[in-house]
Design a protein around this motif. Structure first.
Motif, PDB file in Angstrom:
ATOM      1  N   ASP A  28       0.811  -1.074   0.053  1.00 60.74           N
ATOM      2  CA  ASP A  28      -0.190   0.013  -0.094  1.00 60.74           C
ATOM      3  C   ASP A  28       1.136   1.398  -0.031  1.00 60.74           C
ATOM      4  O   ASP A  28       1.441   1.488   1.124  1.00 60.74           O
ATOM      5  CB  ASP A  28      -0.860   0.154   1.305  1.00 60.74           C
ATOM      6  N   VAL A  29       1.089   1.767  -1.136  1.00 62.76           N
ATOM      7  CA  VAL A  29       2.079   2.981  -1.426  1.00 62.76           C
ATOM      8  C   VAL A  29       1.507   4.083  -2.281  1.00 62.76           C
ATOM      9  O   VAL A  29       0.933   3.709  -3.164  1.00 62.76           O
ATOM     10  CB  VAL A  29       3.504   2.323  -1.830  1.00 62.76           C
ATOM     11  N   CYS A  30       1.915   5.261  -1.968  1.00 65.60           N
ATOM     12  CA  CYS A  30       1.736   6.400  -2.821  1.00 65.60           C
ATOM     13  C   CYS A  30       2.588   6.274  -4.160  1.00 65.60           C
ATOM     14  O   CYS A  30       3.741   6.346  -4.105  1.00 65.60           O
ATOM     15  CB  CYS A  30       1.969   7.562  -2.116  1.00 65.60           C
ATOM     16  N   ALA A  59      12.874   2.988   3.740  1.00 66.22           N
ATOM     17  CA  ALA A  59      13.018   3.908   4.906  1.00 66.22           C
ATOM     18  C   ALA A  59      12.676   5.273   4.840  1.00 66.22           C
ATOM     19  O   ALA A  59      12.147   5.707   6.019  1.00 66.22           O
ATOM     20  CB  ALA A  59      14.513   3.710   5.027  1.00 66.22           C
ATOM     21  N   TRP A  60      12.520   5.813   3.849  1.00 65.64           N
ATOM     22  CA  TRP A  60      12.199   7.249   3.599  1.00 65.64           C
ATOM     23  C   TRP A  60      10.756   7.470   3.977  1.00 65.64           C
ATOM     24  O   TRP A  60      10.290   8.276   4.448  1.00 65.64           O
ATOM     25  CB  TRP A  60      12.643   7.891   2.463  1.00 65.64           C
ATOM     26  N   ASN A  61       9.914   6.268   3.156  1.00 65.60           N
ATOM     27  CA  ASN A  61       8.432   6.534   3.353  1.00 65.60           C
ATOM     28  C   ASN A  61       7.611   5.815   4.287  1.00 65.60           C
ATOM     29  O   ASN A  61       6.457   5.789   4.296  1.00 65.60           O
ATOM     30  CB  ASN A  61       8.229   6.337   1.970  1.00 65.60           C
ATOM     31  N   ALA A  62       8.165   4.674   4.922  1.00 59.33           N
ATOM     32  CA  ALA A  62       7.733   3.847   5.791  1.00 59.33           C
ATOM     33  C   ALA A  62       6.639   4.770   6.812  1.00 59.33           C
ATOM     34  O   ALA A  62       6.916   5.657   7.576  1.00 59.33           O
ATOM     35  CB  ALA A  62       8.691   3.213   6.618  1.00 59.33           C
ATOM     36  N   LEU A  63       5.404   4.136   6.816  1.00 61.43           N
ATOM     37  CA  LEU A  63       4.429   4.730   7.584  1.00 61.43           C
ATOM     38  C   LEU A  63       3.914   6.133   7.230  1.00 61.43           C
ATOM     39  O   LEU A  63       3.028   6.881   7.955  1.00 61.43           O
ATOM     40  CB  LEU A  63       4.718   4.734   8.955  1.00 61.43           C
ATOM     41  N   TYR A  64       4.489   6.803   6.312  1.00 61.83           N
ATOM     42  CA  TYR A  64       4.140   8.079   5.909  1.00 61.83           C
ATOM     43  C   TYR A  64       3.277   7.862   4.568  1.00 61.83           C
ATOM     44  O   TYR A  64       2.034   8.208   4.440  1.00 61.83           O
ATOM     45  CB  TYR A  64       5.358   8.851   5.463  1.00 61.83           C
ATOM     46  N   THR A  65       4.029   7.255   3.524  1.00 70.77           N
ATOM     47  CA  THR A  65       3.172   7.158   2.333  1.00 70.77           C
ATOM     48  C   THR A  65       3.353   5.629   1.748  1.00 70.77           C
ATOM     49  O   THR A  65       3.204   5.612   0.646  1.00 70.77           O
ATOM     50  CB  THR A  65       3.945   7.932   1.190  1.00 70.77           C
ATOM     51  N   TRP A  66       3.786   4.882   2.590  1.00 69.73           N
ATOM     52  CA  TRP A  66       4.063   3.432   2.342  1.00 69.73           C
ATOM     53  C   TRP A  66       3.715   2.527   3.392  1.00 69.73           C
ATOM     54  O   TRP A  66       4.546   2.440   4.608  1.00 69.73           O
ATOM     55  CB  TRP A  66       5.571   3.270   2.039  1.00 69.73           C
ATOM     56  N   GLY A  67       2.689   1.874   3.541  1.00 68.16           N
ATOM     57  CA  GLY A  67       2.496   0.723   4.365  1.00 68.16           C
ATOM     58  C   GLY A  67       1.910   1.030   5.751  1.00 68.16           C
ATOM     59  O   GLY A  67       1.822   2.321   6.167  1.00 68.16           O
TER      60      GLY A  67
END
Length: 233
Positions: A28-30, A59-67
């Protein structure tokens, strides 16, 4: 004293504690933030074989725009392992650990204990190697400020560590800490009082007399002078 098995054991416990979180069937990623190619790369190999370059976009996007949190827990052991081994850029350390720190008090006991064990092994590994991508002060802030763990045992381990690397970390801290902005956090007060005490000088003096090179001896000598000035204030 850190040994290879100390870190190995901590990482094995970390992988075991988080093994109940499989790779989600679908990411589930932007798609505006991360390309499909990069998403495929982080899902194309077993967890322990994922490279830093493959994991960096996550690492940059985890829990923000990814997963979600469960996907974060799936990747967390490998992310921490790559950080400690300095394969993943240390710039990720504080950001990743902040994402742990705001959530981990609600995690299962075995997961919290595995994180604590890994961070402890990371600290000992850091003391035994110099320089480090994530330096001693950065790791102190992660341990005490981000994860809210007791800093006292870490300082005790520093006092008992007789490696030149540990002394060079102390020399570096002598110059870094004096330009830091003090605040009233309990851990910072503890560190401030410890630095003003006798332990740093003992660490530096012990290493000075067995320094491996004139350059290191000078580095330690300069730090001792800084400590003398710092401890008077």
């Amino acid at each position: 004293m850190d040994t290879p098995s100390d870190l190995d054991r901590a990482l094995e416990a970390l992988y075991a504690a988080f093994s109940r979180y499989p790779l989600p069937a679908k990411a589930d990623v932007c798609d505006h933030c991360v390309s499909a190619e990069r998403v495929r790369a982080v899902r194309a190999a077993p967890l322990r074989m994922l490279t830093a370059s493959a994991l960096e976009p996550y690492a940059w996007n985890a829990l923000y725009t990814w997963g979600d949190v469960e996907e974060f827990k799936h990747y967390l052991p490998r992310l921490l392992e790559l950080l400690i081994l300095e394969e993943l850029d240390g710039l990720h350390a504080r950001s990743l650990m902040l994402r742990v720190g705001v959530r981990w008090q609600s995690w299962r006991k075995i997961e919290r204990e595995a994180v604590i064990g890994t961070v402890g092994a990371w600290w000992r590994h850091t003391l035994n190697h110099y320089p480090r991508d994530v330096d001693g002060m950065d790791l102190i802030e992660i341990i005490a400020d981000v994860l809210k763990l007791d800093l006292g045992p870490c300082l005790s381990e520093w006092e008992s560590n007789t490696t030149e690397a540990a002394a060079r970390h102390m020399a570096w801290l002598m110059h870094d800490f004096t330009v830091s902005v003090a605040h009233n956090a309990e851990w910072y007060v503890l560190l401030d009082n410890w630095i003003r005490g006798t332990a740093p000088a003992a660490i530096l003096e012990r290493a000075f007399f067995s320094a491996g090179s004139p350059e290191v001896a000078q580095e330690l000598s300069d730090a001792l002078e800084t400590h003398r000035i710092w401890s008077r204030h």
